[in-house]
Design a protein around this motif. Structure first.
Motif, short mmCIF file in Angstrom:
data_model
loop_
_atom_site.label_atom_id
_atom_site.label_comp_id
_atom_site.label_asym_id
_atom_site.label_seq_id
_atom_site.Cartn_x
_atom_site.Cartn_y
_atom_site.Cartn_z
N HIS A 162 16.39 77.15 39.43
CA HIS A 162 17.90 75.89 40.12
C HIS A 162 18.85 76.26 39.08
O HIS A 162 20.12 75.52 39.61
CB HIS A 162 16.96 74.44 40.20
CG HIS A 162 16.27 74.48 40.84
ND1 HIS A 162 15.40 72.89 41.39
CD2 HIS A 162 16.03 75.32 41.79
CE1 HIS A 162 14.29 72.85 42.51
NE2 HIS A 162 15.11 74.12 42.29
N TYR A 163 19.10 76.17 38.13
CA TYR A 163 20.01 76.11 37.27
C TYR A 163 20.55 78.03 37.44
O TYR A 163 21.79 77.92 36.56
CB TYR A 163 19.94 75.35 35.83
CG TYR A 163 21.14 75.09 35.60
CD1 TYR A 163 22.20 74.01 35.62
CD2 TYR A 163 22.00 75.57 34.47
CE1 TYR A 163 23.21 73.47 34.89
CE2 TYR A 163 22.97 75.89 33.99
CZ TYR A 163 23.58 74.60 34.28
OH TYR A 163 25.13 73.97 33.99
N ALA A 164 19.89 78.94 37.20
CA ALA A 164 20.58 79.94 36.54
C ALA A 164 21.48 80.90 37.21
O ALA A 164 23.11 81.28 36.46
CB ALA A 164 18.91 80.95 37.08
N PRO A 165 21.78 79.82 38.08
CA PRO A 165 23.58 80.79 38.90
C PRO A 165 24.51 80.14 37.65
O PRO A 165 25.69 80.48 37.78
CB PRO A 165 23.34 79.75 40.59
CG PRO A 165 21.89 80.56 40.85
CD PRO A 165 21.08 79.76 39.79
N PHE A 166 23.82 79.18 37.82
CA PHE A 166 25.03 78.45 36.82
C PHE A 166 25.59 78.77 35.07
O PHE A 166 25.98 78.58 33.98
CB PHE A 166 25.41 77.29 36.83
CG PHE A 166 25.43 76.27 38.09
CD1 PHE A 166 27.09 76.33 38.99
CD2 PHE A 166 24.96 76.30 39.11
CE1 PHE A 166 26.87 75.70 39.22
CE2 PHE A 166 25.47 76.11 40.49
CZ PHE A 166 26.77 75.83 40.64
N ILE A 167 24.31 79.55 34.39
CA ILE A 167 24.13 79.13 33.15
C ILE A 167 25.69 80.22 32.40
O ILE A 167 25.32 80.07 31.05
CB ILE A 167 22.50 79.88 32.69
CG1 ILE A 167 22.17 80.02 31.24
CG2 ILE A 167 22.34 81.71 32.88
CD1 ILE A 167 22.44 78.96 30.55
N THR A 195 26.72 85.07 44.69
CA THR A 195 25.94 85.92 44.37
C THR A 195 24.88 85.98 43.33
O THR A 195 23.35 86.70 43.66
CB THR A 195 26.56 87.04 43.56
OG1 THR A 195 27.99 87.02 44.11
CG2 THR A 195 26.51 88.85 43.45
N ALA A 196 25.03 85.40 42.44
CA ALA A 196 23.59 85.15 41.59
C ALA A 196 22.48 84.46 42.47
O ALA A 196 20.94 85.02 41.70
CB ALA A 196 24.38 84.20 39.94
N ARG A 197 23.00 83.24 43.05
CA ARG A 197 21.65 82.36 43.83
C ARG A 197 21.30 84.07 44.84
O ARG A 197 20.18 82.96 44.62
CB ARG A 197 22.45 81.36 44.48
CG ARG A 197 21.69 79.92 44.98
CD ARG A 197 22.84 79.66 46.12
NE ARG A 197 21.93 78.99 47.02
CZ ARG A 197 21.80 78.02 47.83
NH1 ARG A 197 23.05 78.04 48.22
NH2 ARG A 197 20.95 76.85 48.61
#
Length: 633
Positions: free
Chosen positions: A138-143, A57-59
């Motif tokens: 690229h990394y924001a969905p996992f932060i 969802t964040a992606r």
């Protein structure tokens, strides 16, 4: 004859060299960020389906401002996998090895999950070589679920800025989406700082938080413009040490309408003159205010309390025992420490308290004690209570809702950004707070019981220099024992024993002279329990209400507490050597119950004593203790 050279054999030297080279290659197999990449792969493999839904969802939200085609990125995954399998070296060796490990760890995941993880992983491998926006995209969905290193090193001002970014409304995001117009001279100064320091952590953190926050309020080109303005703010914060105040103010102008500089800058304490004037005003008001009528009885009780020597004891009612412990723990030898840690692990097999208080929580409390040394006792107590609540919340935030977490963070949620910080990094944030932050935190906490908290703070202050030099396991063990000793009267005997038992042999806190002969025999019998006897004690049992009531009346004044504590200290050390888990805990509780009964034997009739002793009788017969006495009634 040639001279013989003594030294390492060539074969041995070559073997050592190969071992060292192999270790070095292993530590850099994924490039400069091998440790982080390795941790990401391991964490990604442990994600639950619900967590993957959050990530996907964040992606999709991030793609609404970056305009990246999510479907195309998923379809290109096969090309990446083919490139990794091929031998034409289209990918660098670190990237190829990292991808191979990731695809093996996520072998049974769907393509969209693997593609999202691959984008984050590749950005992590090239972290120092990507722009903050590119890395963030690229990394924001996992932060949120897999934080990156760096957040724990951010200063409080930057953390307040990130908190403000998370609180942005749609109207404020639209203000940030305006076109950037910067003064040429200030912009040149900022670019010079960036050129000297290529990697600014505040800028990267701003990109990650902006890409997780702004797309929920604003999408498309306007959302991307707002994200870039927030990233510009992070760059200004990262470079402000080398900028003048005028240059910082000019460069902050695009953000001022949405995030005022005054709202995030360091809190400046009142000038000395203003504080003195405020103190004089309070004193004047107290002098001129008519006195509150006090009864003679109240005055007598107050005077008695003031004249009691124990009221001024720094460590509370157990001042002597705590002082002895502090002196003793500092003098423990390495062998004694090994015994303490071994015994602590043994106790944890029945109490199941392993990790109950992570090292990060204890280090945070010590950092709070150190950071508030210059403040008054009342403020220190409130700050200590706030840190304890926030640290426990950070440690348990994976099991809490957002609202529960924010309530637990308290004022810390306004000063620093805790959603992306784990409990091991929290002590660094606590250590970075200044006196102004501590005052703000203390003011946010309701009044605390200073008589309870102050002895803990004083004990921590006395142990601070020593515990800072010890390992995490040693620091946690010592702190748990010291805090249990300070709060001894407020803990159940078995709770006290669970925390203090590792030190019971090295630093005794029970005087054998205070125990009668039957109690001493009982404690000795607990120390000799066999596995079969422990199994007998672990059997479930119940006591009739009338008999339980008799025991409650006999122990109402706490006369049997010393015996119960002695039995608990012996039980939580001996029983785990025979049985563990739930069976061991049940046996330990039965043994502690026996300590309560034998400690109150003089207040019970023979019939009552025998009935109450039934759960212990199969393992430790009452007759063996010489405790059968005639009723005094």
């Amino acid at each position: 004859m040639p001279t013989k050279v003594f030294g390492m054999a060539p074969a041995t030297h070559g073997l050592l060299g190969r071992i060292l080279r192999a270790n070095d290659d292993a530590s850099r197999r994924f490039g400069e960020n091998t440790a982080e990449v390795d941790a990401f792969i391991h964490a990604a493999a442990q994600l639950t389906p619900w967590q993957w839904r959050q990530i996907l969802t964040a992606r999709r939200l991030v793609s609404t401002v970056t305009k990246e085609d999510v479907v195309e990125a998923t379809e290109s995954l096969r090309a990446v996998q083919d490139a990794i399998r091929s031998t034409d070296r289209r990918l660098s060796e670190p990237m190829s090895k990292a991808g191979e490990s990731l695809f093996e760890a996520l072998d049974k995941r769907s393509d969209d999950k693997v593609a999202t993880a691959w984008q984050a992983l590749s950005a992590l491998v090239l972290r120092e070589h990507l722009s903050p926006l590119k890395f963030g995209a690229h990394y924001a969905p996992f932060i949120t679920l897999i934080p990156v290193a760096g957040f724990d090193a951010l200063d409080p001002t930057t953390m307040r800025f990130l908190t403000a970014v998370q609180a942005l409304t749609k109207e404020k995001c639209e203000l940030l989406a305006g076109r950037l117009r910067l003064d040429a001279e200030s912009s040149r100064a900022l670019l010079q700082v960036v050129a000297k320091t290529r990697y600014l952590k505040p800028e990267e953190a701003a990109a990650l938080i902006a890409l997780r926050t702004i797309p929920t309020q604003l999408t498309g080109d306007l959302g991307w413009a707002a994200v870039k303005t927030v990233v510009h703010g992070g760059r200004v914060l990262g470079a402000r040490a080398e900028l003048s105040k005028d240059q910082t103010a000019i460069l902050w102008a695009p953000l001022e309408a949405a995030i005022p500089w005054a709202a995030i800058e360091e809190h400046v304490p009142k000038p000395v003159r203003a504080r003195v004037r405020a103190a004089v005003d309070r004193a004047t008001a107290a002098i001129t205010r008519p006195p509150t009528p006090v009864s003679a009885a109240d005055a007598t009780r107050a005077q008695s309390k003031r004249s009691t020597p124990g009221a001024r004891a720094p460590y509370g009612p157990n001042n002597a025992e705590v002082a002895t412990f502090i002196k003793g723990v500092v003098g423990l030898t390495p062998i004694q420490w090994l015994r303490v840690l071994d015994r602590r692990q043994l106790v944890a097999t029945v109490t199941r308290q392993t990790g109950a208080e992570p090292a990060g929580v204890v280090r945070s409390l010590l950092a709070a004690i150190k950071g508030t040394k210059e403040l008054d006792t009342f403020t220190r107590c409130r700050g200590f209570a706030a840190v304890e609540r926030a640290a426990v919340t950070v440690a348990a935030k994976a099991d809490l809702t957002y609202d529960e977490s924010m309530r637990g963070y308290g004022a810390f949620g306004e000063i620093v950004q805790l959603d992306y910080v784990d409990v091991d990094a929290f002590p660094k944030l606590v250590a970075a707070l200044n006196n102004g932050d501590w005052v703000k935190i203390a003011e946010s906490i309701p009044a605390v019981n200073q008589d309870v908290v102050a002895p803990l703070v004083n004990a921590g202050t006395a142990l601070l220099d020593f515990l800072e030099l010890r390992s995490d396991d040693e620091a946690v063990a010592a702190w748990q024992a010291a805090s249990a000793l300070v709060r001894r009267q407020h803990l159940a005997p078995i709770k006290f024993a669970a925390s203090y038992a590792p030190f019971a042999s090295a630093i005794p806190v029970t005087n054998p002279r205070s125990l009668g002969a039957p109690v001493l025999r009982y404690v000795s019998a607990i120390g000799r329990l066999s596995a079969n006897q422990c199994a007998l004690l672990a059997r479930p049992w119940q006591m009739a209400d009338d008999v339980s009531s008799v025991l409650s009346k006999a122990t109402a004044d706490g006369a049997s507490r010393t015996a119960e504590e002695a039995a608990a200290l012996a039980a939580v050390v001996t029983v785990p050597m025979r049985v563990s888990g739930g069976e061991g805990w049940a046996a330990a509780k039965t043994a502690v119950f026996g300590g309560r009964v034998i400690g109150s034997r003089t207040r019970l009739s023979l019939e009552q004593l025998e009935v109450l002793w039934r759960p212990i009788q199969p393992a430790i017969p009452l007759a063996s203790l010489g405790a059968i006495v005639k009723s005094k009634r």
